[in-house]
Scaffold this active site. Structure first.
Site, PDB file in Angstrom:
ATOM      1  N   ARG A  54     -39.700 -59.485 -11.941  1.00  0.00           N
ATOM      2  CA  ARG A  54     -38.429 -58.936 -11.475  1.00  0.00           C
ATOM      3  C   ARG A  54     -37.454 -60.004 -10.990  1.00  0.00           C
ATOM      4  NH1 ARG A  54     -42.194 -55.009 -11.080  1.00  0.00           N
ATOM      5  NH2 ARG A  54     -43.459 -56.831 -10.678  1.00  0.00           N
ATOM      6  N   THR A  55     -37.914 -60.846 -10.082  1.00  0.00           N
ATOM      7  CA  THR A  55     -36.986 -61.761  -9.406  1.00  0.00           C
ATOM      8  C   THR A  55     -36.413 -62.773 -10.399  1.00  0.00           C
ATOM      9  OG1 THR A  55     -38.397 -61.505  -7.472  1.00  0.00           O
ATOM     10  CG2 THR A  55     -36.723 -63.235  -7.375  1.00  0.00           C
ATOM     11  N   LYS A  82     -48.097 -83.975 -15.627  1.00  0.00           N
ATOM     12  CA  LYS A  82     -48.365 -85.415 -15.820  1.00  0.00           C
ATOM     13  C   LYS A  82     -48.274 -86.149 -14.490  1.00  0.00           C
ATOM     14  CE  LYS A  82     -45.897 -85.235 -20.218  1.00  0.00           C
ATOM     15  NZ  LYS A  82     -44.637 -85.690 -20.831  1.00  0.00           N
ATOM     16  N   ARG A 104     -38.904 -70.306  -6.384  1.00  0.00           N
ATOM     17  CA  ARG A 104     -40.083 -69.571  -5.878  1.00  0.00           C
ATOM     18  C   ARG A 104     -41.266 -70.532  -5.848  1.00  0.00           C
ATOM     19  NH1 ARG A 104     -42.470 -63.764  -7.578  1.00  0.00           N
ATOM     20  NH2 ARG A 104     -40.709 -63.203  -6.260  1.00  0.00           N
ATOM     21  N   HIS A 132     -38.527 -63.517   1.515  1.00  0.00           N
ATOM     22  CA  HIS A 132     -38.038 -63.127   0.182  1.00  0.00           C
ATOM     23  C   HIS A 132     -36.681 -62.458   0.438  1.00  0.00           C
ATOM     24  CE1 HIS A 132     -37.851 -62.081  -3.913  1.00  0.00           C
ATOM     25  NE2 HIS A 132     -39.021 -61.494  -4.087  1.00  0.00           N
TER      26      HIS A 132
END
Ligand code: CP
Length: 314
Positions: A54-55, A82, A104, A132
């Site tokens: 969703r976000t 890496k 996020r 959030h």
């Protein structure tokens, strides 16, 4: 406000202003061509180090509807593998010309750290157990617009049910809902309440039956299955029996009550009823409103000009 890292820095008036801008964005989203040139020439980078449906997609949709260019960073196929550091990754993307990072991460504090490594706007899209903020804003928008209450939650009782302790959604929502005047009850086993206590004004209940007959909003949280393994919840069936929304409990909700869930849902755990059968379910409205609210946040933080919201494709 340069960044949006936490709801803590927002007062009720600032939240209300963002919700008002989201009304404009919702009107744009209702047009046959839901696109305006407000952020033309700007670049929004989605930098997600943890899974999201969703976000991430609603931020990307929001940016595109405002005509921003988008950049999607995939941690699993990046040079992080890496050995490149998070800081070097952000500085590298910044050098390509990013105006806003949407971040996020599974660790609390990463979006705040990112603000030190770039001049771009940083928006927290969920960090660990911490915050959030755009979820709380879209939920406030959903509640207030569903009831036609303007920008206030005065007189509304919102019960948030589930794993409050580990939920960044609960933390942000409790803050925003209380600031807008709601009466908030956290409904959870004592093992799933925050050790440091709840924000002022938030009451506690230890079973969904204590609230289901009289709440205006029943806000269900995802029961994170890993909590079962960590002995915070004795047994899945017992949790569902005390905290799940089943057909009998749904039938006890007042007729006007809303049922909400930030997603993703665990059907058969906290949701024992099909939400599509609940007249008060606003779960898909939350998703739709997420696009409008994230458009409002991007527009506001990137200093979009009001003229750019007029009708017209880019
Ligand atoms: N509500 C929420 O944050 O959902 P996603 O994890 O799918 O983004």
């Amino acid at each position: 406000m340069k960044h949006l890292i936490t709801t803590a820095g927002l007062d009720a008036a600032e939240i209300g202003n963002l919700l008002d801008v989201a009304d404009h964005m919702a009107e744009i989203n209702s047009r046959p061509v839901p696109k305006v040139p407000a952020l033309r020439g700007r670049t929004v980078a989605s930098v997600f180090f943890e899974d999201s449906t969703r976000t991430r997609l609603s931020f990307e949709t929001a940016a595109k509807r405002l005509s921003a260019d988008t950049m999607t960073f995939s941690a699993s196929t990046s040079s992080l593998n890496k050995g490149e550091s998070l800081r070097d990754t952000i500085e590298t993307l910044s050098a390509m010309g990013v105006d806003a990072f949407v971040v996020r991460h599974k660790s609390s504090g990463v979006p705040e750290a990112v603000t030190q490594w770039t001049d771009a706007v940083v928006i927290n899209a969920g960090d660990g157990w911490h915050q959030h903020p755009t979820q709380a804003l879209l939920d406030a928008f959903t509640v207030t617009r569903s009831f036609g209450d303007g920008n206030t939650m005065q007189g509304r009782h919102i019960a948030i049910v589930g794993d409050i302790k580990h939920s960044r959604v609960a933390r942000s929502c409790m803050d925003v809902f209380v600031k807008l005047g709601a009466r908030v009850t956290a409904v959870a086993p004592s093992t799933l309440l925050p050790a440091g206590g709840l924000p002022g004004g938030v009451a506690v209940a230890h079973g969904i039956d204590d609230v289901v007959g009289e709440c205006d909003v029943l806000y269900m949280l995802r029961m994170q299955r890993e909590r079962m393994d960590s002995a915070l919840v004795p047994e899945l069936g017992e949790y569902s029996a005390r905290f799940g929304l089943d057909p009998a409990r749904a039938a006890r909700l007042p007729a006007h009550s809303l049922v909400m869930h930030p997603g993703p849902m665990n059907r058969g755990v906290e949701m024992l009823v099909d939400p599509s059968h609940l007249p008060g379910s606003r779960i898909l409205a939350q998703v739709a409103n997420g696009v409008s609210v994230r458009m409002a946040v991007l527009f506001s933080l990137l200093g979009g000009a009001a003229a750019g919201l007029e009708r017209g494709d880019s």
